[in-house]
Design a protein around this motif. Structure first.
Motif, PDB file in Angstrom:
ATOM      1  N   LEU A   5       0.816  -1.217   0.000  1.00 48.43           N
ATOM      2  CA  LEU A   5       0.000   0.000   0.000  1.00 48.43           C
ATOM      3  C   LEU A   5       0.847   1.264   0.000  1.00 48.43           C
ATOM      4  CD1 LEU A   5      -2.817  -1.017   2.519  1.00 48.43           C
ATOM      5  CD2 LEU A   5      -2.994  -0.846   0.027  1.00 48.43           C
ATOM      6  N   SER A   6       2.033   1.190   0.560  1.00 50.46           N
ATOM      7  CA  SER A   6       2.891   2.376   0.615  1.00 50.46           C
ATOM      8  C   SER A   6       3.856   2.454  -0.565  1.00 50.46           C
ATOM      9  CB  SER A   6       3.691   2.386   1.922  1.00 50.46           C
ATOM     10  OG  SER A   6       4.514   1.229   2.017  1.00 50.46           O
ATOM     11  N   GLN A   7       3.787   1.469  -1.450  1.00 50.23           N
ATOM     12  CA  GLN A   7       4.675   1.469  -2.609  1.00 50.23           C
ATOM     13  C   GLN A   7       4.033   2.193  -3.788  1.00 50.23           C
ATOM     14  OE1 GLN A   7       5.532  -2.775  -3.135  1.00 50.23           O
ATOM     15  NE2 GLN A   7       7.480  -2.520  -2.066  1.00 50.23           N
ATOM     16  N   TYR A   8       4.869   2.461  -4.799  1.00 49.01           N
ATOM     17  CA  TYR A   8       4.434   3.133  -6.018  1.00 49.01           C
ATOM     18  C   TYR A   8       4.379   2.123  -7.165  1.00 49.01           C
ATOM     19  CZ  TYR A   8       5.147   7.520  -3.537  1.00 49.01           C
ATOM     20  OH  TYR A   8       5.052   8.551  -2.633  1.00 49.01           O
ATOM     21  N   PRO A   9       3.642   2.426  -8.241  1.00 55.83           N
ATOM     22  CA  PRO A   9       3.523   1.465  -9.345  1.00 55.83           C
ATOM     23  C   PRO A   9       4.847   0.941  -9.889  1.00 55.83           C
ATOM     24  CG  PRO A   9       1.907   3.206  -9.618  1.00 55.83           C
ATOM     25  CD  PRO A   9       2.763   3.593  -8.441  1.00 55.83           C
ATOM     26  N   HIS A  10       5.882   1.792  -9.927  1.00 56.98           N
ATOM     27  CA  HIS A  10       7.145   1.323 -10.496  1.00 56.98           C
ATOM     28  C   HIS A  10       7.848   0.295  -9.618  1.00 56.98           C
ATOM     29  CE1 HIS A  10       8.588   4.675  -7.905  1.00 56.98           C
ATOM     30  NE2 HIS A  10       9.670   3.908  -7.762  1.00 56.98           N
ATOM     31  N   HIS A  11       7.384   0.127  -8.383  1.00 56.70           N
ATOM     32  CA  HIS A  11       7.956  -0.900  -7.520  1.00 56.70           C
ATOM     33  C   HIS A  11       7.430  -2.290  -7.854  1.00 56.70           C
ATOM     34  CE1 HIS A  11       8.575   2.473  -4.373  1.00 56.70           C
ATOM     35  NE2 HIS A  11       9.728   2.191  -4.935  1.00 56.70           N
ATOM     36  N   LEU A  12       6.374  -2.360  -8.651  1.00 55.13           N
ATOM     37  CA  LEU A  12       5.700  -3.626  -8.909  1.00 55.13           C
ATOM     38  C   LEU A  12       5.960  -4.117 -10.331  1.00 55.13           C
ATOM     39  CD1 LEU A  12       2.190  -2.805  -7.360  1.00 55.13           C
ATOM     40  CD2 LEU A  12       4.234  -3.681  -6.202  1.00 55.13           C
ATOM     41  N   SER A  13       5.896  -5.422 -10.521  1.00 58.19           N
ATOM     42  CA  SER A  13       6.025  -6.011 -11.853  1.00 58.19           C
ATOM     43  C   SER A  13       4.738  -5.760 -12.645  1.00 58.19           C
ATOM     44  CB  SER A  13       6.268  -7.520 -11.734  1.00 58.19           C
ATOM     45  OG  SER A  13       5.114  -8.160 -11.198  1.00 58.19           O
ATOM     46  N   GLY A  14       4.769  -6.072 -13.943  1.00 62.05           N
ATOM     47  CA  GLY A  14       3.593  -5.871 -14.781  1.00 62.05           C
ATOM     48  C   GLY A  14       2.396  -6.674 -14.312  1.00 62.05           C
ATOM     49  N   GLY A  15       2.656  -7.937 -13.935  1.00 59.35           N
ATOM     50  CA  GLY A  15       1.567  -8.777 -13.446  1.00 59.35           C
ATOM     51  C   GLY A  15       0.971  -8.264 -12.151  1.00 59.35           C
ATOM     52  N   MET A  16       1.821  -7.762 -11.255  1.00 58.71           N
ATOM     53  CA  MET A  16       1.329  -7.220  -9.984  1.00 58.71           C
ATOM     54  C   MET A  16       0.552  -5.935 -10.200  1.00 58.71           C
ATOM     55  SD  MET A  16       4.564  -7.998  -7.488  1.00 58.71           S
ATOM     56  CE  MET A  16       3.787  -7.394  -6.006  1.00 58.71           C
ATOM     57  N   ARG A  17       1.009  -5.103 -11.137  1.00 57.22           N
ATOM     58  CA  ARG A  17       0.274  -3.866 -11.435  1.00 57.22           C
ATOM     59  C   ARG A  17      -1.113  -4.191 -11.984  1.00 57.22           C
ATOM     60  NH1 ARG A  17       5.489  -1.779 -13.289  1.00 57.22           N
ATOM     61  NH2 ARG A  17       5.000  -2.410 -15.424  1.00 57.22           N
ATOM     62  N   GLN A  18      -1.177  -5.231 -12.835  1.00 58.81           N
ATOM     63  CA  GLN A  18      -2.484  -5.600 -13.365  1.00 58.81           C
ATOM     64  C   GLN A  18      -3.402  -6.113 -12.265  1.00 58.81           C
ATOM     65  OE1 GLN A  18      -4.457  -4.717 -15.518  1.00 58.81           O
ATOM     66  NE2 GLN A  18      -3.980  -5.844 -17.384  1.00 58.81           N
ATOM     67  N   ARG A  19      -2.838  -6.810 -11.283  1.00 57.63           N
ATOM     68  CA  ARG A  19      -3.638  -7.275 -10.139  1.00 57.63           C
ATOM     69  C   ARG A  19      -4.147  -6.086  -9.320  1.00 57.63           C
ATOM     70  NH1 ARG A  19      -2.687 -12.934  -8.832  1.00 57.63           N
ATOM     71  NH2 ARG A  19      -1.245 -13.796 -10.365  1.00 57.63           N
TER      72      ARG A  19
END
Length: 332
Positions: free
Chosen positions: A148-162
């Motif tokens: 919750l405290s992270q930004y989109p660029h911290h996540l992989s493509g699959g995690m961003r889609q989730r």
């Protein structure tokens, strides 16, 4: 009464090159808890239909010029802008094509997840954060509180889609529109995301429209299928009927272009010949006829209307009765 009823929807773009009839008389329904797929090549009008449902067509140059979109007893096209804003995100959630462009890169995941809950459900920030944590866990993201405290660029493509799927589910909508939800993902992650979406719709009873050009997605996840071409639905039926008894040359061509495991590796694919038509230069005839191996003189004189070819199965083709041999070759 169906949850969503689209009747003769028409959306046009007024450009210097002419009027683009992006959606030209589209009609279909979605029942509660049902998954309906809209299939077709790029430029067939799939995404514009979805954006028209959400009333997100930009003016200029686009405008909804006719038809109706009845959702849960309300005509969305007759609502004021404020009334429509109260439905977007609350009763209808949308999953856009690119998760990286769907998420704001300078806002945390938690802020983007909680914003619709605070705006639509009047939840407190504490309660919204608690629900956001549960949503991330629901869509299979590990360590949800930390995310919750992270930004989109911290996540992989699959995690961003989730995360985008979690945002669509945040306000417990009745309908989710998924516009090419796995386009930017690799094959393994695509399967995981699609399984997740199917399970969520089944478990939560949410209806879903999947917009895709991937017929493999349709076979496994859709209850009913609408095949679009040049702004119109040219065939509609259950996924089983569409795959085993296609009754339109375009649907047949799409099926024949798919690699099959039961064919020889040296066997060449059979691509759909030609290019999609220029939507500013459509005439009164069938728009698929320049690419169709079954076309006759009748195809140039008028556009065939959707006619029933089986229970819940319709096709817009003058030569639909002459496809039997080709169908046998495709489905075996």
């Amino acid at each position: 009464m169906a949850l969503l009823e689209i009747d003769n929807l028409q959306t046009q773009f007024f450009t210097s090159a002419g009027i683009v009839k992006a959606v030209d008389g589209v009609s279909y329904t979605v029942e509660q808890g049902e998954t309906v797929a809209v299939v077709g090549e790029s430029g067939s009008g799939k995404s514009v239909t979805a954006m028209s449902i959400m009333r997100l067509i930009p003016w200029p140059p686009g405008k909804i010029v006719g038809g109706s979109v009845n959702f849960d007893g309300k005509d969305l096209l007759a609502l004021t802008d404020d009334e429509m804003r109260s439905i977007r995100g609350r009763d209808i959630g949308m999953i856009f094509q690119e998760p990286m462009t769907s998420l704001n890169p300078v806002l945390t995941i938690g802020l983007q997840l909680t914003e619709p809950m605070i705006a639509h459900l009047q939840m407190s920030e504490k309660d919204a954060m608690a629900k956001a944590t549960k949503l991330l866990d629901l869509v299979g993201i590990s360590e949800p509180e930390r995310r919750l405290s992270q930004y989109p660029h911290h996540l992989s493509g699959g995690m961003r889609q989730r995360v985008v799927i979690a945002m669509a589910l945040a306000c417990d909508p009745k309908l989710i529109i998924a516009d090419e939800p796995t386009t930017a993902l690799d094959v393994t992650i695509q399967a995981q995301i699609l399984e997740l979406m199917k399970n969520l719709t089944r478990d939560l009873g949410v209806a879903m429209i999947i917009i895709t050009h991937n017929l493999g997605v349709v076979a496994r996840y859709a209850d009913r299928v609408n095949v679009m071409y040049a702004g119109r639905i040219i065939e509609s039926g259950t996924a089983t009927e569409i795959y085993h008894k296609p009754r339109h040359p375009y649907t047949l061509a799409l099926l024949k272009s798919i690699p099959r495991m039961d064919r020889q590796r040296t066997e060449k694919l059979d691509p759909v010949d030609g290019q999609p038509p220029d939507l500013t230069k459509l005439d009164q005839g069938c728009s698929f006829r320049p690419r169709c191996r079954f076309s006759t003189d009748a195809c140039s004189k008028s556009f065939p209307v959707l006619e029933e070819v089986g229970p819940g199965h319709t096709s817009a083709c003058f030569e639909k009765e002459n496809l039997a041999k080709e169908i046998k070759e495709v489905v075996g």
